[in-house]
Design a protein around this motif. Structure first.
Motif, short mmCIF file in Angstrom:
data_model
loop_
_atom_site.label_atom_id
_atom_site.label_comp_id
_atom_site.label_asym_id
_atom_site.label_seq_id
_atom_site.Cartn_x
_atom_site.Cartn_y
_atom_site.Cartn_z
N ARG A 33 -16.65 69.87 8.88
CA ARG A 33 -17.89 70.59 9.19
C ARG A 33 -18.52 71.14 7.91
N ALA A 34 -17.70 71.48 6.93
CA ALA A 34 -18.20 72.12 5.73
C ALA A 34 -18.62 71.13 4.64
N VAL A 35 -18.41 69.82 4.83
CA VAL A 35 -18.74 68.88 3.76
C VAL A 35 -19.68 67.76 4.20
N VAL A 36 -19.72 67.43 5.49
CA VAL A 36 -20.54 66.29 5.93
C VAL A 36 -22.03 66.48 5.61
N PRO A 37 -22.63 67.67 5.84
CA PRO A 37 -24.04 67.83 5.46
C PRO A 37 -24.28 67.62 3.97
N LEU A 38 -23.34 68.08 3.14
CA LEU A 38 -23.45 67.86 1.70
C LEU A 38 -23.47 66.37 1.39
N ILE A 39 -22.56 65.62 2.02
CA ILE A 39 -22.49 64.18 1.80
C ILE A 39 -23.77 63.51 2.28
N ALA A 40 -24.34 63.99 3.39
CA ALA A 40 -25.59 63.42 3.89
C ALA A 40 -26.70 63.56 2.86
N GLY A 41 -26.73 64.69 2.18
CA GLY A 41 -27.72 64.88 1.13
C GLY A 41 -27.47 63.99 -0.07
N ILE A 42 -26.20 63.87 -0.45
CA ILE A 42 -25.85 63.01 -1.59
C ILE A 42 -26.23 61.56 -1.31
N MET A 43 -26.02 61.12 -0.06
CA MET A 43 -26.29 59.74 0.32
C MET A 43 -27.76 59.50 0.68
N ARG A 44 -28.60 60.53 0.47
CA ARG A 44 -30.03 60.41 0.71
C ARG A 44 -30.37 60.04 2.15
N MET A 45 -29.68 60.67 3.09
CA MET A 45 -30.00 60.47 4.50
C MET A 45 -31.42 60.97 4.76
N LEU A 99 -28.40 70.94 -1.19
CA LEU A 99 -27.56 70.91 -2.38
C LEU A 99 -27.10 69.49 -2.70
N GLY A 100 -26.75 68.75 -1.64
CA GLY A 100 -26.34 67.36 -1.83
C GLY A 100 -27.44 66.53 -2.44
N GLN A 101 -28.67 66.75 -1.99
CA GLN A 101 -29.81 66.01 -2.54
C GLN A 101 -30.04 66.37 -4.00
N LYS A 102 -29.93 67.65 -4.33
CA LYS A 102 -30.20 68.10 -5.70
C LYS A 102 -29.11 67.66 -6.67
N GLY A 154 -26.67 65.24 -6.10
CA GLY A 154 -26.39 63.81 -6.08
C GLY A 154 -24.89 63.53 -6.22
N PRO A 155 -24.52 62.34 -6.65
CA PRO A 155 -23.10 61.97 -6.79
C PRO A 155 -22.32 62.88 -7.73
N ASN A 156 -23.02 63.60 -8.60
CA ASN A 156 -22.34 64.49 -9.54
C ASN A 156 -21.80 65.75 -8.87
N ALA A 157 -22.07 65.93 -7.58
CA ALA A 157 -21.65 67.14 -6.87
C ALA A 157 -20.14 67.35 -6.94
N ARG A 158 -19.38 66.28 -6.91
CA ARG A 158 -17.93 66.41 -6.91
C ARG A 158 -17.40 66.98 -8.22
N ASN A 159 -18.23 66.99 -9.26
CA ASN A 159 -17.82 67.54 -10.55
C ASN A 159 -18.32 68.96 -10.77
N VAL A 160 -19.03 69.51 -9.79
CA VAL A 160 -19.61 70.84 -9.90
C VAL A 160 -18.78 71.83 -9.10
N TRP A 161 -18.45 72.97 -9.70
CA TRP A 161 -17.73 74.01 -8.98
C TRP A 161 -18.64 74.61 -7.91
N PRO A 162 -18.17 74.92 -6.69
CA PRO A 162 -16.77 74.87 -6.24
C PRO A 162 -16.36 73.54 -5.60
N PHE A 163 -17.28 72.56 -5.55
CA PHE A 163 -16.97 71.29 -4.91
C PHE A 163 -15.87 70.54 -5.64
N SER A 164 -15.76 70.76 -6.95
CA SER A 164 -14.74 70.08 -7.75
C SER A 164 -13.33 70.53 -7.40
N ARG A 165 -13.21 71.65 -6.69
CA ARG A 165 -11.89 72.17 -6.32
C ARG A 165 -11.28 71.42 -5.15
#
Length: 221
Positions: A126-138, A80-83, A85-96
């Motif tokens: 635990r619930a956000v680090v994998p998402l961030i890894a995808g956003i940061m293109r690990m 999900l983080g890869q798909k 990207g940085p816009n994830a923080r504006n997408v529900w439910p991450f924006s909450r």
């Protein structure tokens, strides 16, 4: 929440064949970005550990299903983080919970690959680090290695306290050989291998791409 945990624990005790799939779903949900903040997986795994220690559940399928759920949950969050990207923080439910996303980003920037392993044991992260890894293109291979190794250590660590309480300190010498290997030798070996890997990876802090591009190039004489 306590009532829910008690009801699920009783259901698992009464329907042992469903223990593995239920723990798979719980571990999967807890490892999912943001969703994991609302899944009481830790309490249920402690209770399940007590059922294992009491002889009501066999440890091998419980551990196997739980590891599979934890690995898949992190993998989906990474995807999900890869798909997004940085816009994830504006997408529900991450924006909450943008503050948690920001903390996860800082944690990942500091610890890089090791954050995948460390974050597994740090509650809300635990619930956000994998998402961030995808956003940061690990790198995918590096993420999956950290994902699988951390799950192998995390699941027995969550089950062990309940198992020990059910067994009783004075009864540890009477447990079967298979249970002893699975519940102690397995986690210890996995922990030793994991520490060896992440002792090296932890020194490789994540460096933002812009910072890497900004590094001055040495002039040739």
């Amino acid at each position: 929440m306590e009532t829910f945990v008690a009801q699920v624990t009783q259901f698992i005790a009464d329907n042992q064949a469903w223990a593995g799939p239920i723990l798979f779903l719980l571990a999967f949900g807890e490892s999912m970005a943001v969703v994991g903040l609302f899944v009481p997986c830790t309490a249920l795994m402690l209770a399940t550990g007590a059922l294992v220690g009491g002889g009501l559940l066999h440890p091998v399928p419980v551990i196997a299903w739980s590891i599979a759920g934890a690995v898949l949950g992190d993998a989906v969050s990474y995807w999900l983080g890869q798909k997004l990207g940085p816009n994830a923080r504006n997408v529900w439910p991450f924006s909450r919970d943008r503050a948690m996303i920001a903390r996860g980003r800082l944690f990942f920037r500091r610890w890089g690959t090791a954050s995948i392993f460390l974050g597994r044991f740090l509650g809300p992260l635990r619930a956000v680090v994998p998402l961030i890894a995808g956003i940061m293109r690990m790198r995918h291979s590096r993420f999956q290695i950290a994902n699988v190794l951390s799950a192998i250590v995390w699941v027995p660590a969550m089950l062990a306290p309940g198992w020990l309480v059910a067994q009783g300190v004075g009864e540890l010498s009477g447990i079967g050989e298979t249970e002893w290997i699975v519940m102690t030798g397995g986690p210890l070996l996995a922990g030793a291998l994991t520490l060896a890997v992440f002792a090296k990876l932890a020194s490789r802090r994540a460096v933002p791409a812009r910072a890497r591009r900004a590094r001055p190039v040495a002039k040739q004489a």
